[in-house]
Design a protein around this motif. Sequence first.
Motif, PDB file in Angstrom:
ATOM      1  N   ARG A 116       0.841  -1.187   0.000  1.00  0.00           N
ATOM      2  CA  ARG A 116       0.000   0.000   0.000  1.00  0.00           C
ATOM      3  C   ARG A 116       0.877   1.238   0.000  1.00  0.00           C
ATOM      4  O   ARG A 116       1.758   1.384   0.852  1.00  0.00           O
ATOM      5  N   VAL A 117       0.666   2.134  -0.962  1.00  0.00           N
ATOM      6  CA  VAL A 117       1.465   3.349  -1.096  1.00  0.00           C
ATOM      7  C   VAL A 117       0.557   4.563  -0.982  1.00  0.00           C
ATOM      8  O   VAL A 117      -0.507   4.616  -1.610  1.00  0.00           O
ATOM      9  N   THR A 118       0.983   5.538  -0.180  1.00  0.00           N
ATOM     10  CA  THR A 118       0.304   6.828  -0.074  1.00  0.00           C
ATOM     11  C   THR A 118       1.287   7.916  -0.432  1.00  0.00           C
ATOM     12  O   THR A 118       2.397   7.953   0.105  1.00  0.00           O
ATOM     13  N   ALA A 119       0.913   8.803  -1.368  1.00  0.00           N
ATOM     14  CA  ALA A 119       1.846   9.838  -1.824  1.00  0.00           C
ATOM     15  C   ALA A 119       1.094  11.115  -2.159  1.00  0.00           C
ATOM     16  O   ALA A 119      -0.072  11.095  -2.558  1.00  0.00           O
ATOM     17  N   GLU A 140       6.004  13.808  -0.693  1.00  0.00           N
ATOM     18  CA  GLU A 140       6.269  12.795   0.321  1.00  0.00           C
ATOM     19  C   GLU A 140       5.511  11.524  -0.041  1.00  0.00           C
ATOM     20  O   GLU A 140       4.472  11.574  -0.713  1.00  0.00           O
ATOM     21  N   ALA A 141       6.034  10.404   0.401  1.00  0.00           N
ATOM     22  CA  ALA A 141       5.386   9.124   0.137  1.00  0.00           C
ATOM     23  C   ALA A 141       5.636   8.169   1.290  1.00  0.00           C
ATOM     24  O   ALA A 141       6.687   8.221   1.936  1.00  0.00           O
ATOM     25  N   THR A 142       4.669   7.332   1.566  1.00  0.00           N
ATOM     26  CA  THR A 142       4.816   6.273   2.575  1.00  0.00           C
ATOM     27  C   THR A 142       4.376   4.955   1.961  1.00  0.00           C
ATOM     28  O   THR A 142       3.492   4.911   1.095  1.00  0.00           O
ATOM     29  N   GLU A 197       9.364   5.337   3.980  1.00  0.00           N
ATOM     30  CA  GLU A 197       8.902   6.704   3.772  1.00  0.00           C
ATOM     31  C   GLU A 197       9.949   7.470   2.994  1.00  0.00           C
ATOM     32  O   GLU A 197      11.147   7.170   3.063  1.00  0.00           O
ATOM     33  N   ALA A 198       9.502   8.464   2.237  1.00  0.00           N
ATOM     34  CA  ALA A 198      10.408   9.260   1.415  1.00  0.00           C
ATOM     35  C   ALA A 198       9.984  10.722   1.439  1.00  0.00           C
ATOM     36  O   ALA A 198       8.792  11.033   1.364  1.00  0.00           O
ATOM     37  N   GLN A 199      10.983  11.601   1.588  1.00  0.00           N
ATOM     38  CA  GLN A 199      10.777  13.040   1.418  1.00  0.00           C
ATOM     39  C   GLN A 199      11.621  13.474   0.214  1.00  0.00           C
ATOM     40  O   GLN A 199      12.830  13.229   0.185  1.00  0.00           O
ATOM     41  N   ILE A 200      10.969  14.086  -0.757  1.00  0.00           N
ATOM     42  CA  ILE A 200      11.627  14.410  -2.024  1.00  0.00           C
ATOM     43  C   ILE A 200      11.489  15.890  -2.345  1.00  0.00           C
ATOM     44  O   ILE A 200      10.373  16.432  -2.362  1.00  0.00           O
ATOM     45  N   SER A 253      18.891  20.182  -4.323  1.00  0.00           N
ATOM     46  CA  SER A 253      17.879  19.148  -4.097  1.00  0.00           C
ATOM     47  C   SER A 253      18.178  18.392  -2.813  1.00  0.00           C
ATOM     48  O   SER A 253      19.303  18.399  -2.308  1.00  0.00           O
ATOM     49  N   ARG A 254      17.137  17.724  -2.306  1.00  0.00           N
ATOM     50  CA  ARG A 254      17.292  16.913  -1.097  1.00  0.00           C
ATOM     51  C   ARG A 254      16.320  15.737  -1.169  1.00  0.00           C
ATOM     52  O   ARG A 254      15.126  15.927  -1.405  1.00  0.00           O
ATOM     53  N   VAL A 255      16.856  14.537  -0.977  1.00  0.00           N
ATOM     54  CA  VAL A 255      16.049  13.323  -0.995  1.00  0.00           C
ATOM     55  C   VAL A 255      16.431  12.464   0.206  1.00  0.00           C
ATOM     56  O   VAL A 255      17.616  12.241   0.459  1.00  0.00           O
ATOM     57  N   VAL A 256      15.418  12.005   0.956  1.00  0.00           N
ATOM     58  CA  VAL A 256      15.633  11.108   2.083  1.00  0.00           C
ATOM     59  C   VAL A 256      14.664   9.935   1.953  1.00  0.00           C
ATOM     60  O   VAL A 256      13.452  10.143   1.823  1.00  0.00           O
ATOM     61  N   VAL A 257      15.186   8.723   1.976  1.00  0.00           N
ATOM     62  CA  VAL A 257      14.359   7.515   1.909  1.00  0.00           C
ATOM     63  C   VAL A 257      14.748   6.603   3.060  1.00  0.00           C
ATOM     64  O   VAL A 257      15.928   6.281   3.240  1.00  0.00           O
TER      65      VAL A 257
END
Length: 231
Positions: free
Chosen positions: A3-6, A22-24, A39-42, A52-56
């Motif tokens: 299940r993906v929420t974005a 953002e995505a979870t 989780e991801a912050q893009i 740019s900044r990306v965290v997964v």
Amino acid sequence: SGRVTAHGRVQGTLSRPSITGEATLATLRYQDVFVGGAEAQIDLDLGDTRSSRVVVRATEVDSGALRFDRVEFRASGRTTEHELSLEAASPGDERYRLAGFEARIAARGAFEIDRRRWNGELASTKFSFPDGSANLLQPAAVDLSPEAASAAPVCLETGEARFCVEGQWSARPDSWRLIYSAQDWPLKRLLTSLLGWREFDGMLQASGWIGKEPGQDWLGATTVLLDQASF
């Protein structure tokens, strides 16, 4: 399945978009791979008008051959100059008698979007095991693209021991080559980490190469010497 929420926003051109969002993810299962959550912050600008900044982050990751309690990837900077980092913690796996470890890897470089080429260096690496650690001896140049890849000698050190590997690959013509060497490397740590074997120990001295030329099968050669062997 999973299940993906974005949610987010996309701007710019198709070839150089700007993506913020953002995505979870919850309970992903694909073939032998399982991820308990992620989780991801893009904040990504491929047009390079800003940094740019990306965290997964992911937890409870099982690749089928190796388990991880957590995995975290970070990227920051511009396409022309950025830093990458990867941290992972594994409890080991009794199914394969593998020991637990923690890994920290950092790199810096530049990405050429039109050529899909990343060029930079592996800046630091550390693997921590229950019986000690191994660190990158010095930064190593890395070049990656769909047409070719190469890495200068990547050497890990633990005390006075060294383990080095370097290689190159080409898509056209189809060829690759890998060169490796070990000096006083603890055999027990190597076998436990790769194969889960804990019965053998000693100091490994080795050197060799393996490769494939266009139109030929792969071949190689190696020399191995084991000092202070114990069973």
